[in-house]
Design a protein around this motif. Structure first.
Motif, PDB file in Angstrom:
ATOM      1  N   ALA A  69       0.841  -1.193   0.000  1.00 21.91           N
ATOM      2  CA  ALA A  69       0.000   0.000   0.000  1.00 21.91           C
ATOM      3  C   ALA A  69       0.880   1.248   0.000  1.00 21.91           C
ATOM      4  N   ALA A  91       3.741   1.486  -1.452  1.00 25.24           N
ATOM      5  CA  ALA A  91       4.286   1.685  -2.805  1.00 25.24           C
ATOM      6  C   ALA A  91       3.289   2.442  -3.683  1.00 25.24           C
ATOM      7  N   GLN A  92       2.029   2.345  -3.330  1.00 23.43           N
ATOM      8  CA  GLN A  92       0.994   3.041  -4.094  1.00 23.43           C
ATOM      9  C   GLN A  92       0.986   4.502  -3.635  1.00 23.43           C
ATOM     10  N   GLY A 103       0.748   7.417  -5.207  1.00 21.45           N
ATOM     11  CA  GLY A 103      -0.073   8.460  -5.799  1.00 21.45           C
ATOM     12  C   GLY A 103       0.712   9.364  -6.738  1.00 21.45           C
ATOM     13  N   TYR A 104       2.022   9.245  -6.730  1.00 20.49           N
ATOM     14  CA  TYR A 104       2.816  10.091  -7.630  1.00 20.49           C
ATOM     15  C   TYR A 104       2.886   9.464  -9.009  1.00 20.49           C
ATOM     16  N   LEU A 105       2.638  10.284  -9.992  1.00 22.07           N
ATOM     17  CA  LEU A 105       2.606   9.806 -11.361  1.00 22.07           C
ATOM     18  C   LEU A 105       3.935   9.205 -11.784  1.00 22.07           C
ATOM     19  N   TYR A 119       4.531   5.767 -10.688  1.00 20.49           N
ATOM     20  CA  TYR A 119       3.777   4.790 -11.467  1.00 20.49           C
ATOM     21  C   TYR A 119       4.471   4.513 -12.799  1.00 20.49           C
ATOM     22  N   ALA A 120       4.860   5.612 -13.468  1.00 20.17           N
ATOM     23  CA  ALA A 120       5.528   5.456 -14.766  1.00 20.17           C
ATOM     24  C   ALA A 120       6.815   4.672 -14.606  1.00 20.17           C
ATOM     25  N   VAL A 133       7.498   2.419 -12.318  1.00 19.36           N
ATOM     26  CA  VAL A 133       7.193   1.001 -12.134  1.00 19.36           C
ATOM     27  C   VAL A 133       6.881   0.353 -13.476  1.00 19.36           C
ATOM     28  N   LYS A 149      -4.010  11.347 -14.594  1.00 21.67           N
ATOM     29  CA  LYS A 149      -3.096  10.210 -14.376  1.00 21.67           C
ATOM     30  C   LYS A 149      -3.327   9.141 -15.436  1.00 21.67           C
ATOM     31  N   LEU A 159      -0.414   8.077 -18.153  1.00 23.69           N
ATOM     32  CA  LEU A 159       0.076   6.699 -18.165  1.00 23.69           C
ATOM     33  C   LEU A 159      -0.443   5.956 -19.382  1.00 23.69           C
ATOM     34  N   LEU A 165       1.713   6.767 -22.177  1.00 25.14           N
ATOM     35  CA  LEU A 165       2.945   5.988 -22.075  1.00 25.14           C
ATOM     36  C   LEU A 165       2.732   4.579 -22.614  1.00 25.14           C
ATOM     37  N   MET A 188      -0.588   0.343 -11.713  1.00 25.72           N
ATOM     38  CA  MET A 188      -0.526   1.361 -10.669  1.00 25.72           C
ATOM     39  C   MET A 188      -1.637   2.397 -10.785  1.00 25.72           C
ATOM     40  N   ASP A 214      -6.058   4.392  -8.115  1.00 26.72           N
ATOM     41  CA  ASP A 214      -6.292   5.838  -8.072  1.00 26.72           C
ATOM     42  C   ASP A 214      -7.436   6.242  -8.994  1.00 26.72           C
ATOM     43  N   THR A 217      -5.550  -4.226   2.810  1.00 28.68           N
ATOM     44  CA  THR A 217      -5.547  -3.093   3.733  1.00 28.68           C
ATOM     45  C   THR A 217      -6.487  -1.980   3.283  1.00 28.68           C
TER      46      THR A 217
END
Lengths: 735, 480
Positions: free
Chosen positions: A703, A705-706, A708-710, A713-714, A716, B163, B167, B170, B228, B232, B293
């Motif tokens: 959780a 690692a999630q 919220g930053y773009l 995510y990119a 990863v 977002k 993405l 991408l 990811m 969100d 969670t």
């Protein structure tokens, strides 16, 4: 009719148990009691139908399980043996049901109590009407369960709970043996059906023991157990007896019975005196074909039975709890039945079982009346002189005691007149066992004579402790609180009525049924179910002619007397050398022949043997008078001095202490080890809790690692692309 | 190209033509009609159009074959997917209508964008060429980006849309790069030609290209490690949009992925199976663990869909006929479960507005037994508990994997489903056993019925699924 007898109590039990809260106590009581009374009445009808009319049959109720060769049906087998048991069980059960109306009248959980009682009755009926070992085992476990529930009926009392667990666990030991026995039977005979197994044994059919391909005669089959090879029949007989030991509270496995007195007194009367504890005797008698051919196992039965008879009687001397005295007495009487069965006196054992049911239930219910009258006081040291306050109970208890101690007059000839030969119920059955034990000993049967002497000594002790109970309770001066004495009273008719009926049984059951069970009518009475016994065969061979059964026994009994004779060829080679000498039975033949000439003279033991129980009974009686009436308080003084013998006896030979030291402590230690280390640390720690903890920790990290930053995510994603490309190359390269 | 051939080609395209033409017409209608009634009319027409397009592919398209020089294909797979997509999109729009009205988002663009997105999806499942594939994907994606940010006054919705867009761009890049590699090494963009090129022997270039294409498509199905965005966006986007995201586009993308892998790249099974294997395991794992969670039910559904796509990928990894059967059955059951669950989420409206926390469901079974039972059935079904239909979906997938000898994958799939069961059960436990007093206002008719019917379907479809599994089982046995 038979299905109603057996399943009626089950339905009543379910009804009272499931709906007890809705229909109220009274309805539950009425339903269960009415059903069991109906069962009892029908049982008597069946009893006379079977024993007089010879109408035996087996009803196949349904197929129970069928797996490969293992095919078991649920059946109701009505034959002479089960008819006797039906009568015993249902009569005592219905009287106990009625008695409980009064005894349990203040208990808030009466519906549950009656439900359990009926459940017990059903299980016991399923046990005695089984036509195979597995159903018998079902009933066996069923009565064990009911016994557990009823001992622990007052479950808020710790001692009751402990006693219930003790009874259950001790019985597990026996049941384990029993289960092994059933498995052994299946592996040898490929069936657990009585008829199949018994006929295979007595006809010495060829059997193929599981795991071997060779067919061998049944009596020579061998089973290996712990790496040693045993004669299969001996082993089976021995294992079955282990089960019987547990259920019938025989020496080593007797420890639960006295503690079981924690249950309500009607329960003690029904389960722990009259019916369930006799299941072991029933099992041995039911399987008599096996024991006939298992001399060594029979010897074990004799020895254990005799030891129990003596041991329990000695312990009974020093107990102060009124119910415990009767409990040890039960234990001791069961010992009598077993050594009789071990000596081949099956009909005598059943006879004693039958009479014992009446007078022991009477004694227990009488104790219950005393306890009830004294507001739950069980300590005889706090009683005394109660005969004035409870005359009715006193008389009934006297009858029970006279029956238990076997008071009666042996036959003798005075001035040319044949006199005597009458007495209370116990006189017939117990003296029959003692005398026949002597005769078997004379014939050279292993432990016959020691069993006789033990029987005599135990009779002495029985007389002493029984009268001690009467004197401590009803005579002398009252030693409890005066208030209790003033309020002591006889019970109402609901409780007294059953006692009166049982008292009638205790007085007359012996005289009335003697000829049927062991005497001249025994051939007819038992039919195929049991051998009539050496007494009947020796004294009344002419009646064997009228033997209605198809019967190998009839012919054989006439020709060679012995019930083991069908297998005489086998006997001649390997069993002849055994201690349970078939040769001994051979002598009985000669004896019987002799008897014919002298007319009833041949099978009679010497006069001193007949008089020995008579003498010791009165000796015990007078000794008790001396100790507890003439020198009142002497017993208490002996107890107070605390001599080694007294401590030994009052502590029940220290069995509980020894078992606690050897088994309970060890088992507890092992349990603690498995619990604290094995379960909590290893299984929970590495298993559920460990996995769950790790999983949750992992989930939390993910959780995080999630973010919220773009760009995370990119990132990863791109790492993923690179990783997958590498993976594809690596795995493709590997090929 | 003769008129005859053209009409033959176009006859395969009837559903797409209907949708594309319909979308334009609806747009015009919306622009020129005024008032609240216009929106309502457009919405209902869109529902009819979506469902109609789905049914058209079932009934109006009689033949099967390829069109436009192999750029477009209409086969059983496409037909099945189009029906499913059309119907589920129509249901999603039905679910959206009361929500949009209540949240004052009732604009005709919503319906038009959904119609366009579905047009894209139809193209995706019928794509038989890298170019038409890309066209379909982009048509779909661009519509979805806008839909995600449809509630433009909401910060979270805008963030979600942005977002998703970045993405998504991408991933489109990855897809295009992969396509160009494939084109470079196979010398063609048509799937038929690529298949021939692959037959003649896989090359490193083709493998690289394929992995990139897989990555691009994995993003669309939100498979790990390209997942990811999912939580969100699911959380931020308006709930009916999320409901739509979780269903139709997933179906389209997974079918496209299956087609790409099995038709043109069928000869390279050995190369791509390990890649799909790892993506499937990661998806199942991350979906299962990530959800544990979560407290927001929409985020929970996001992880649930990640995990479920993992199972779908297991079916693809088995690359057999049984696997395809399993994939389609699984996706249908998944969509039923998800659309029902979102119906339940859309029922979570108090007087103050929508609520999204799992704890808001506490004890709802006592106050609203119908909803409680529906949620229970749906959660059990998605979680794959016996004997809801979802169980058979998972069973089928694992069966296909075992049949191909992928025992480790099968075992992992079962293990992860155990972990997953934990959070589905947590929802059920909250629904039944927790104390709570959140009162929901009565749900709109469409929401109510979608939830209840989907809940019922998890049980009532059992015979159908039983028959399907049996069919597939015998097919699977025949190929053994």
């Amino acid at each position: 009719m038979a299905p109603i007898i057996v399943f009626g109590p089950l339905l009543a039990s379910a009804f009272a148990g499931l709906f007890g809260n809705y229909i109220g106590h009274r309805a539950a009581q009425i339903v269960t009691t009415a059903t069991v009374v109906l069962s009892a009445i029908l049982s008597w009808i069946v009893f006379f139908d079977v024993t007089m009319g010879g109408n035996t049959y087996t009803i196949q109720v349904l197929q129970w399980m069928s797996v490969g060769d293992f095919d078991v049906s649920w059946a109701i087998k009505i034959d002479n043996l089960s008819a006797v048991m039906l009568v015993v069980v249902n009569t005592v059960s219905s009287l106990v049901h009625i008695y409980s109306w009064g005894y349990m009248s203040h208990d808030p959980h009466r519906a549950r109590f009656f439900s359990y009682l009926s459940l017990f009755t059903f299980a016991m009926l399923a046990l005695v009407t089984a036509d195979n070992f597995l159903q018998l085992f079902f009933g066996w476990e069923g009565v064990g369960l009911a016994s557990y529930l009823l001992i622990g009926f007052w479950y808020k009392k710790k001692s009751a709970n402990d006693a219930a667990i003790k009874a259950f666990v001790t019985n597990r030991v026996g049941d384990f043996g029993f289960a092994l026995g059933i498995m052994a039977i299946f592996s040898v005979f490929g069936s657990v059906n009585f008829e199949t197994v018994f006929s295979a044994i007595s006809n010495n059919e060829l059997v193929t023991v599981a795991g071997s391909t060779l067919a061998v005669p049944a009596q020579d089959a061998a089973l290996s157990f712990f790496g040693m090879s045993f004669n299969a029949i001996e082993l089976i007989a021995f294992l079955l007896f282990i089960g019987a030991m547990g259920k019938s509270a025989q020496f080593f496995l007797h420890v639960w019975l006295p503690d079981a007195m924690e249950g309500p007194t009607p329960v003690s009367a029904l389960i722990h005196a009259a019916t369930m504890v006799t299941a072991g005797v029933f099992l041995v008698c039911r399987s008599f074909e096996i024991y006939e051919l298992a001399p060594a196992a029979s010897a074990v039965v004799t020895v254990i039975g005799a030891i129990t008879a003596l041991f329990a009687a000695t312990v009974g001397l020093a107990q102060n709890d009124i119910k415990r005295v009767v409990a040890y007495s039960t234990c001791s009487q069961l010992g009598y039945m077993f050594f009789a069965a071990g000596l081949g006196l099956y009909s005598a054992a059943m006879f004693h079982l039958f009479t014992h049911a009446f007078f022991k239930a009477l004694l227990f219910l009488g104790c219950g009346a005393v306890i009830h009258g004294l507001h739950d006081e069980q300590d005889m040291r706090k009683m005394g002189g109660l005969y004035k306050m409870m005359p009715m109970t006193w008389v009934l208890m006297l009858i029970g005691t006279l029956a238990l101690t076997g008071v009666g007059l042996p036959p003798f000839t005075l001035f040319g007149m044949e006199l005597g030969g009458f007495g209370f119920a116990g006189f017939y059955s117990k003296d029959m066992i003692i005398e026949e034990a002597f005769m078997m000993g004379q014939e050279g049967l292993f432990f016959g004579l020691p069993a006789f002497w033990i029987g005599v000594v135990a009779a002495l002790l029985t007389s002493f402790y029984s009268w001690r109970l009467i004197f401590m309770t009803f005579h002398g001066s009252f030693r409890g609180k005066q208030d209790d004495y003033d309020h002591a009273h006889d019970s109402n008719w609901v409780m007294t009525g059953p006692l009166v009926l049982l008292a009638i049984g205790a007085v007359f059951a012996g005289a009335f049924f003697k000829d049927s069970f062991v005497g001249k009518d025994a051939f007819n009475f038992w039919g195929d179910a049991l051998p009539a016994g050496p007494y009947a065969e020796g004294n009344y061979p002419e009646y064997a002619d009228g033997y209605p059964g198809t019967s190998e026994y009839a012919d054989v009994a006439h020709a060679t007397d012995d019930h083991a004779a069908p297998t005489s060829d086998a006997a001649s080679d390997d069993h002849a050398t055994d201690t349970h000498a078939d040769a001994g039975h051979g002598e009985a033949v000669a004896d019987a022949g002799h008897g014919d000439e002298e007319h009833h003279g041949g099978h009679h033991p010497p006069a001193w043997v007949l008089w020995a129980p008579f003498i010791v009974t009165w000796t015990g009686f007078f000794a008790a008078i001396w100790f507890y009436l003439v020198k009142e308080g002497m017993g208490a003084r002996i107890a107070a001095r605390g001599g080694p013998l007294h401590s030994f006896l009052s502590n029940k030979w220290y069995f509980d202490e020894i078992y606690h030291f050897i088994f309970v402590r060890g088992a507890k230690g092992l349990g603690d080890l498995f619990w604290k280390i094995g379960d909590v640390r290893i299984i929970d720690g590495w298993g559920p809790n460990g996995v769950a903890g790790t999983t949750l920790a992992f989930a939390k990290r993910m959780a995080k690692a999630q973010s919220g930053y773009l760009y995370h995510y990119a990132f990863v994603m791109l790492i993923g692309v690179v990783g997958l490309l590498l993976w594809a190359q690596v795995s493709a390269g590997g090929q | 190209m003769t008129a005859d051939m053209l009409s033959q080609d176009l006859s395969l395209l009837i559903p797409e033509l209907l949708l594309a033409g319909g979308a334009m017409a609806l747009l015009m209608l919306g622009v020129f009609m005024k008032g609240e009634g216009a929106n309502k009319l457009v919405q209902w027409l869109a529902v009819v159009l979506l469902a109609g397009a789905g049914l058209a592919s079932l009934f109006l398209v009689t033949g099967e074959g390829q069109a436009f020089d192999g750029g477009f294909i209409f086969d059983g797979l496409a037909r099945f997917s189009k029906v499913a997509i059309g119907v589920v999109a129509a249901i999603a729009l039905l679910l959206a209508m009361p929500y949009l009205k209540a949240e004052k988002l009732g604009k005709i663009e919503y319906s038009v964008l959904m119609t366009l997105a579905v047009t894209g999806m139809f193209m995706m499942v019928s794509a038989n060429d890298l170019i038409s594939m890309y066209m379909g994907i982009e048509l779909q994606s661009l519509s979805l980006y806008v839909l995600a940010a449809f509630n433009r006054d909401s910060l979270r919705a805008s963030e979600a849309g942005l977002k998703y867009f970045v993405l998504g761009a991408l991933s489109s890049g990855l897809l295009l790069y992969g396509s160009s590699l494939v084109y470079g090494f196979a010398g063609a963009t048509g799937f038929n030609e690529i298949a021939i090129a692959v037959q003649s022997g896989p090359s490193v270039g083709l493998t690289f290209g394929l992995v990139f294409v897989i990555c691009g498509l994995a993003f669309k199905v939100s498979a790990a490690p390209f997942h990811m965005w999912t939580p969100d966006v699911y959380e931020g986007a308006p709930t009916p949009v999320t409901a739509f995201f979780a269903t139709a586009p997933k179906m389209a993308a997974i079918v496209l992925l299956a087609r790409v892998l099995i038709e043109p790249f069928g000869g390279m099974v050995e190369q791509w199976r390990d890649v799909i294997w790892i993506v499937a395991v990661l998806s199942m794992g991350i979906g299962a663990f990530g959800a544990l969670t979560q407290t927001n039910i929409k985020r929970l559904m996001a992880y649930s869909s990640i995990s479920n796509m993992g199972y779908a990928l297991v079916a693809i990894a088995s690359a057999s006929q049984t696997g395809l059967w399993a994939l389609l059955v699984y996706m249908i059951l998944y969509m039923i479960g998800v659309i029902g669950s979102f119906g339940a989420i859309l029922s979570m409206r108090t007087r103050e507005g929508m609520v999204e926390q799992i704890s808001d469901l506490a004890g709802i079974a006592q106050r609203n037994p119908g909803l409680g039972w529906s949620i229970t059935a749906l959660m059990f079904s998605i979680g794959g508990l016996p004997f809801m239909v979802g169980f058979f979906g998972k069973f089928f997938v694992v069966f296909a994997a075992v049949q191909e000898g992928m025992l480790i994958l099968a075992v992992l799939a079962v293990l992860f489903s155990v972990v997953g069961a934990a959070y589905y059960l947590r929802v059920v436990k909250t629904v039944w056993f927790d104390e709570g007093e959140v009162e929901f206002v009565p749900a709109a008719v469409s929401v109510y019925w979608v939830t209840r019917l989907a809940g019922l379907a998890t049980v009532l479809l059992l015979p159908v699924i039983g028959w399907l599994v049996f069919r597939a089982y015998s097919v699977g046995l025949a190929t053994l």
